[in-house]
Design a protein around this motif. Structure first.
Motif, PDB file in Angstrom:
ATOM      1  N   ARG A 149      30.180  36.264  -5.785  1.00 24.55           N
ATOM      2  CA  ARG A 149      29.623  37.575  -5.463  1.00 24.55           C
ATOM      3  C   ARG A 149      30.712  38.485  -4.913  1.00 24.55           C
ATOM      4  O   ARG A 149      31.452  38.106  -4.012  1.00 24.55           O
ATOM      5  CB  ARG A 149      28.508  37.434  -4.430  1.00 24.55           C
ATOM      6  N   PHE A 150      30.805  39.685  -5.475  1.00 24.60           N
ATOM      7  CA  PHE A 150      31.712  40.709  -4.969  1.00 24.60           C
ATOM      8  C   PHE A 150      30.865  41.825  -4.372  1.00 24.60           C
ATOM      9  O   PHE A 150      30.170  42.540  -5.095  1.00 24.60           O
ATOM     10  CB  PHE A 150      32.595  41.265  -6.088  1.00 24.60           C
ATOM     11  N   GLY A 151      30.904  41.958  -3.036  1.00 17.05           N
ATOM     12  CA  GLY A 151      30.151  42.990  -2.359  1.00 17.05           C
ATOM     13  C   GLY A 151      30.912  44.300  -2.288  1.00 17.05           C
ATOM     14  O   GLY A 151      32.028  44.422  -2.813  1.00 17.05           O
ATOM     15  N   PRO A 152      30.333  45.312  -1.627  1.00 20.02           N
ATOM     16  CA  PRO A 152      30.993  46.623  -1.538  1.00 20.02           C
ATOM     17  C   PRO A 152      32.381  46.559  -0.897  1.00 20.02           C
ATOM     18  O   PRO A 152      33.308  47.248  -1.340  1.00 20.02           O
ATOM     19  CB  PRO A 152      30.022  47.446  -0.685  1.00 20.02           C
ATOM     20  N   GLU A 153      32.507  45.721   0.146  1.00 20.47           N
ATOM     21  CA  GLU A 153      33.805  45.623   0.814  1.00 20.47           C
ATOM     22  C   GLU A 153      34.850  45.016  -0.114  1.00 20.47           C
ATOM     23  O   GLU A 153      36.017  45.427  -0.118  1.00 20.47           O
ATOM     24  CB  GLU A 153      33.684  44.767   2.079  1.00 20.47           C
ATOM     25  N   ASP A 154      34.430  44.012  -0.906  1.00 20.85           N
ATOM     26  CA  ASP A 154      35.371  43.384  -1.844  1.00 20.85           C
ATOM     27  C   ASP A 154      35.801  44.366  -2.931  1.00 20.85           C
ATOM     28  O   ASP A 154      36.979  44.437  -3.295  1.00 20.85           O
ATOM     29  CB  ASP A 154      34.730  42.148  -2.474  1.00 20.85           C
ATOM     30  N   LEU A 155      34.854  45.109  -3.470  1.00 21.20           N
ATOM     31  CA  LEU A 155      35.172  46.056  -4.544  1.00 21.20           C
ATOM     32  C   LEU A 155      36.111  47.145  -4.052  1.00 21.20           C
ATOM     33  O   LEU A 155      36.933  47.670  -4.803  1.00 21.20           O
ATOM     34  CB  LEU A 155      33.884  46.683  -5.086  1.00 21.20           C
ATOM     35  N   LYS A 156      35.995  47.484  -2.767  1.00 20.92           N
ATOM     36  CA  LYS A 156      36.855  48.516  -2.209  1.00 20.92           C
ATOM     37  C   LYS A 156      38.248  47.975  -1.899  1.00 20.92           C
ATOM     38  O   LYS A 156      39.254  48.697  -2.022  1.00 20.92           O
ATOM     39  CB  LYS A 156      36.226  49.081  -0.936  1.00 20.92           C
ATOM     40  N   ALA A 157      38.321  46.695  -1.526  1.00 23.42           N
ATOM     41  CA  ALA A 157      39.589  46.141  -1.062  1.00 23.42           C
ATOM     42  C   ALA A 157      40.439  45.544  -2.180  1.00 23.42           C
ATOM     43  O   ALA A 157      41.667  45.567  -2.095  1.00 23.42           O
ATOM     44  CB  ALA A 157      39.329  45.068  -0.002  1.00 23.42           C
ATOM     45  N   ILE A 158      39.815  44.982  -3.212  1.00 27.41           N
ATOM     46  CA  ILE A 158      40.586  44.332  -4.275  1.00 27.41           C
ATOM     47  C   ILE A 158      41.338  45.381  -5.081  1.00 27.41           C
ATOM     48  O   ILE A 158      40.732  46.322  -5.609  1.00 27.41           O
ATOM     49  CB  ILE A 158      39.658  43.519  -5.204  1.00 27.41           C
ATOM     50  N   PRO A 159      42.655  45.269  -5.187  1.00 29.21           N
ATOM     51  CA  PRO A 159      43.432  46.267  -5.934  1.00 29.21           C
ATOM     52  C   PRO A 159      43.226  46.118  -7.438  1.00 29.21           C
ATOM     53  O   PRO A 159      43.649  45.134  -8.044  1.00 29.21           O
ATOM     54  CB  PRO A 159      44.880  45.957  -5.528  1.00 29.21           C
ATOM     55  N   THR A 160      42.562  47.063  -8.038  1.00 29.88           N
ATOM     56  CA  THR A 160      42.351  47.083  -9.487  1.00 29.88           C
ATOM     57  C   THR A 160      42.615  48.484 -10.001  1.00 29.88           C
ATOM     58  O   THR A 160      42.849  49.426  -9.231  1.00 29.88           O
ATOM     59  CB  THR A 160      40.913  46.672  -9.858  1.00 29.88           C
ATOM     60  N   ARG A 161      42.525  48.638 -11.310  1.00 29.80           N
ATOM     61  CA  ARG A 161      42.713  49.963 -11.909  1.00 29.80           C
ATOM     62  C   ARG A 161      41.534  50.882 -11.629  1.00 29.80           C
ATOM     63  O   ARG A 161      41.626  52.081 -11.828  1.00 29.80           O
ATOM     64  CB  ARG A 161      42.865  49.817 -13.421  1.00 29.80           C
ATOM     65  N   ARG A 162      40.389  50.302 -11.208  1.00 29.28           N
ATOM     66  CA  ARG A 162      39.152  51.039 -11.005  1.00 29.28           C
ATOM     67  C   ARG A 162      38.739  51.772 -12.269  1.00 29.28           C
ATOM     68  O   ARG A 162      38.185  52.883 -12.238  1.00 29.28           O
ATOM     69  CB  ARG A 162      39.262  52.026  -9.835  1.00 29.28           C
ATOM     70  N   ALA A 163      39.029  51.172 -13.407  1.00 28.88           N
ATOM     71  CA  ALA A 163      38.677  51.775 -14.689  1.00 28.88           C
ATOM     72  C   ALA A 163      37.445  51.143 -15.302  1.00 28.88           C
ATOM     73  O   ALA A 163      36.833  51.727 -16.189  1.00 28.88           O
ATOM     74  CB  ALA A 163      39.854  51.652 -15.668  1.00 28.88           C
ATOM     75  N   SER A 164      37.078  49.940 -14.837  1.00 23.17           N
ATOM     76  CA  SER A 164      35.972  49.242 -15.482  1.00 23.17           C
ATOM     77  C   SER A 164      35.442  48.168 -14.542  1.00 23.17           C
ATOM     78  O   SER A 164      36.171  47.662 -13.682  1.00 23.17           O
ATOM     79  CB  SER A 164      36.429  48.603 -16.803  1.00 23.17           C
ATOM     80  N   MET A 165      34.171  47.812 -14.715  1.00 22.41           N
ATOM     81  CA  MET A 165      33.597  46.717 -13.931  1.00 22.41           C
ATOM     82  C   MET A 165      34.272  45.394 -14.273  1.00 22.41           C
ATOM     83  O   MET A 165      34.243  44.447 -13.493  1.00 22.41           O
ATOM     84  CB  MET A 165      32.101  46.605 -14.205  1.00 22.41           C
ATOM     85  N   ASP A 167      37.354  44.781 -14.375  1.00 18.38           N
ATOM     86  CA  ASP A 167      38.494  44.504 -13.516  1.00 18.38           C
ATOM     87  C   ASP A 167      38.103  43.522 -12.418  1.00 18.38           C
ATOM     88  O   ASP A 167      38.898  42.664 -12.013  1.00 18.38           O
ATOM     89  CB  ASP A 167      39.015  45.801 -12.889  1.00 18.38           C
ATOM     90  N   SER A 168      36.869  43.633 -11.916  1.00 15.09           N
ATOM     91  CA  SER A 168      36.386  42.705 -10.887  1.00 15.09           C
ATOM     92  C   SER A 168      35.864  41.419 -11.501  1.00 15.09           C
ATOM     93  O   SER A 168      36.050  40.336 -10.941  1.00 15.09           O
ATOM     94  CB  SER A 168      35.284  43.371 -10.058  1.00 15.09           C
ATOM     95  N   ILE A 169      35.206  41.526 -12.637  1.00 13.94           N
ATOM     96  CA  ILE A 169      34.666  40.328 -13.286  1.00 13.94           C
ATOM     97  C   ILE A 169      35.787  39.352 -13.617  1.00 13.94           C
ATOM     98  O   ILE A 169      35.645  38.135 -13.456  1.00 13.94           O
ATOM     99  CB  ILE A 169      33.889  40.719 -14.552  1.00 13.94           C
ATOM    100  N   ARG A 170      36.921  39.871 -14.057  1.00 16.91           N
ATOM    101  CA  ARG A 170      38.055  39.006 -14.400  1.00 16.91           C
ATOM    102  C   ARG A 170      38.617  38.290 -13.183  1.00 16.91           C
ATOM    103  O   ARG A 170      39.304  37.280 -13.322  1.00 16.91           O
ATOM    104  CB  ARG A 170      39.152  39.836 -15.067  1.00 16.91           C
ATOM    105  N   ALA A 171      38.351  38.800 -11.979  1.00 16.85           N
ATOM    106  CA  ALA A 171      38.861  38.170 -10.756  1.00 16.85           C
ATOM    107  C   ALA A 171      37.996  37.008 -10.294  1.00 16.85           C
ATOM    108  O   ALA A 171      38.378  36.284  -9.374  1.00 16.85           O
ATOM    109  CB  ALA A 171      38.957  39.212  -9.635  1.00 16.85           C
TER     110      ALA A 171
END
Length: 262
Positions: A149-165, A167-171
């Motif tokens: 599970r990636f919560g709001p804090e994780d999505l904000k903190a994980i360095p990604t391109r922020r171009a697509s969902m 980017d987090s799924i691959r992590a």
């Protein structure tokens, strides 16, 4: 067969069809509910001596519950069970006369996941209430499966391109891109599964393309509240899914006016 006989046969046939349609109308809602893309919240309510507490009033609330909070009463073993909850963040409240109130926020229920809690109520007078703070682990290890599970804090903190969902799924552990060097290909594999064996959900609603198994929509990163990835061990309600079940929980509205620009 004469005319009268044909009419009698047609009448009986029509009656049989009506019975079939009536039975189907009763069964289909139950089948749809059973096959819904939901999660579950279970647990046990005990006192501070370890004894179970039957008859406790349990309430869960979430923006994902369209009809408002859901309530249950613990059984003779002190157990609570909400078997079909839409994916999203939940608040759990437990009350029993003579005991403190239990309150817990930020319980992330994912599609196909079963979240378990053991609530301990103390005798009234020792403390006014028990408030549990802090989110649980991002990895749900209760079942033999593997969920992240990636919560709001994780999505904000994980360095990604922020171009697509994606980017987090691959992590997520066990999930890997099939075209790592591509900036446009979004297909992923979960523990070596085929790219057409994943299932994509938005707030529990399936939006997987039936032709090739890819996501037919990608919510903007700024619209996402949480991402849940069930990599292995998805519930039987997902059919013969061999890959991951990915649920994107979108942000809910509120009464505050906020703005952003990019």
């Amino acid at each position: 067969m004469d005319t009268e006989a044909r009419r009698s046969f047609a009448t009986r046939k029509g009656g049989y069809l009506l019975l079939v349609f009536a039975a189907a109308s009763l069964l289909l809602p139950r089948m749809a509910a059973a096959q819904g893309l939901t999660g579950a919240l279970i647990g046990t309510v005990k006192d501070d001596q370890g004894g179970v507490l039957p008859g406790a009033a349990v309430r869960v609330n979430s923006p994902a519950l369209i009809g408002g909070p859901a309530t249950r009463t613990t059984n003779e073993k002190g157990q609570l069970r909400f078997p079909a909850l839409p994916p999203g963040p939940y608040v759990l409240d437990i009350e029993l006369q003579g005991f403190t109130t239990y309150h817990e926020e930020g319980i992330g229920v994912g599609a196909g996941a079963t979240i378990e809690r053991t609530a301990v109520l103390k005798l009234a007078g020792v403390a006014e209430s028990v408030v549990v703070e802090g989110a649980g682990s991002r990895i749900d290890a209760r079942d033999p499966g593997f969920g992240t599970r990636f919560g709001p804090e994780d999505l904000k903190a994980i360095p990604t391109r922020r171009a697509s969902m994606f980017d987090s799924i691959r992590a997520a552990p066990g999930v890997s891109p099939t075209s790592p060097s591509s900036g446009t290909a979004t297909t992923v594999s979960a523990f070596g599964s085929g790219t057409n064996e994943n299932q994509f959900l938005i707030d529990g609603t399936n939006f997987t393309c039936p032709c090739n198994g890819i996501a037919r929509s990608e919510p903007g990163v700024d619209f996402i509240q949480e991402i849940q990835v069930q990599s292995v061990g998805a519930s039987a309600e997902f059919g013969n899914v061999q890959g991951a079940v990915i649920n994107v929980v979108t942000r809910q509205g509120g009464e505050r006016f906020l703005y952003d620009a990019s």
